[in-house]
Design a protein around this motif. Structure first.
Motif, short mmCIF file in Angstrom:
data_model
loop_
_atom_site.label_atom_id
_atom_site.label_comp_id
_atom_site.label_asym_id
_atom_site.label_seq_id
_atom_site.Cartn_x
_atom_site.Cartn_y
_atom_site.Cartn_z
N LYS A 1 0.82 -1.21 0.00
CA LYS A 1 0.00 0.00 0.00
C LYS A 1 0.86 1.27 0.00
O LYS A 1 0.56 2.24 -0.70
CB LYS A 1 -0.94 -0.01 1.21
CG LYS A 1 -1.93 1.13 1.22
CD LYS A 1 -2.83 1.07 2.45
CE LYS A 1 -4.10 0.39 2.08
NZ LYS A 1 -5.13 0.48 3.14
N ASP B 1 -4.20 5.02 -5.08
CA ASP B 1 -4.79 5.33 -3.78
C ASP B 1 -4.57 4.23 -2.74
O ASP B 1 -4.83 4.44 -1.56
CB ASP B 1 -6.27 5.68 -3.91
CG ASP B 1 -7.13 4.51 -4.35
OD1 ASP B 1 -6.63 3.37 -4.46
OD2 ASP B 1 -8.33 4.74 -4.60
N SER C 1 -6.18 1.46 -2.39
CA SER C 1 -7.38 0.67 -2.12
C SER C 1 -7.47 -0.46 -3.16
O SER C 1 -6.66 -0.53 -4.07
CB SER C 1 -8.63 1.54 -2.22
OG SER C 1 -8.84 1.91 -3.58
N GLY D 1 -6.59 -5.98 0.02
CA GLY D 1 -8.02 -6.19 -0.14
C GLY D 1 -8.45 -7.41 0.67
O GLY D 1 -7.68 -7.96 1.45
N PRO E 1 -7.40 -0.70 -8.35
CA PRO E 1 -7.96 0.18 -7.31
C PRO E 1 -9.49 0.09 -7.32
O PRO E 1 -10.09 -0.26 -8.33
CB PRO E 1 -7.48 1.57 -7.74
CG PRO E 1 -7.13 1.47 -9.17
CD PRO E 1 -6.81 0.05 -9.46
N GLU E 2 -10.09 0.39 -6.17
CA GLU E 2 -11.56 0.40 -6.09
C GLU E 2 -12.12 1.28 -7.20
O GLU E 2 -11.75 2.45 -7.32
CB GLU E 2 -12.01 0.95 -4.73
CG GLU E 2 -11.73 0.03 -3.57
CD GLU E 2 -12.62 -1.21 -3.54
OE1 GLU E 2 -13.71 -1.18 -4.15
OE2 GLU E 2 -12.19 -2.19 -2.93
#
Length: 174
Positions: free
Chosen positions: A24, A33, A35, A59, A122-123
């Motif tokens: 991360k 980011d 995520s 995740g 990423p999300e």
């Protein structure tokens, strides 16, 4: 990745790559980011391949549905070429993947189709291929005829450069 001159007890061992872990923190440093999902890939993205061969690092580590969706998409045969391209553009950062692939081919890194990369999504974003594990890439050749060259070359990890070949007179041409 940062290139450094590596010395041990004042003995020069060559130029090495200093790598940071793909996590991360690294993702945020490079503008992501942090995520979503991150996978360290050990095998190809084949339909018959076990998706659990890809180690989930970020995740929900029990949910592999996103990579399963990617694998299923890659192997769709019911789309025309233009439909596949349109759908791929929505799912994958195509320009980044093509850059990654082209650079790896030029470096003779023939591990890339099967391993030595991370996948990051990423999300709400698109899949990205992230480079990893270049220790046997620069100048490596395989004896299967595809990349066989009539130049002296050796695995870089074994040492030796054009200026300072190993005792077997082999070196990394790059």
């Amino acid at each position: 990745c940062e290139m450094i001159s590596f010395f041990v007890n004042k003995t020069y061992y060559g130029v090495m790559a200093k790598l940071e872990p793909v996590n991360k923190t690294m993702l945020k440093k490079w503008g992501f980011d942090g995520s979503g999902s991150l996978y360290k890939c050990f095998n190809e993205l084949k339909a018959e391949q076990n998706i659990y061969d890809h180690e989930k690092k970020l995740g929900d580590i029990t949910d592999y549905s996103d990579i399963q969706e990617l694998v299923n998409f890659i192997h769709r045969t019911d789309l025309s070429a233009s439909e596949f391209k349109t759908a791929a553009d929505e799912l994958i950062d195509i320009n980044e993947v093509l850059d990654w692939y082209a650079i790896n081919v030029l470096q003779n890194n023939m591990d890339i189709p099967a391993k030595n990369y991370y996948l990051y999504k990423p999300e709400g974003g698109k899949w990205n291929w992230l480079p990893w594990d270049y220790d046997l890439s620069m100048g490596r050749h395989w004896d299967d005829g595809f990349w066989n060259m009539s130049i002296q070359t050796d695995d870089p990890i074994d040492g030796g450069t054009i200026m300072s070949p190993k005792v077997d007179d082999l070196f990394n041409i790059l």
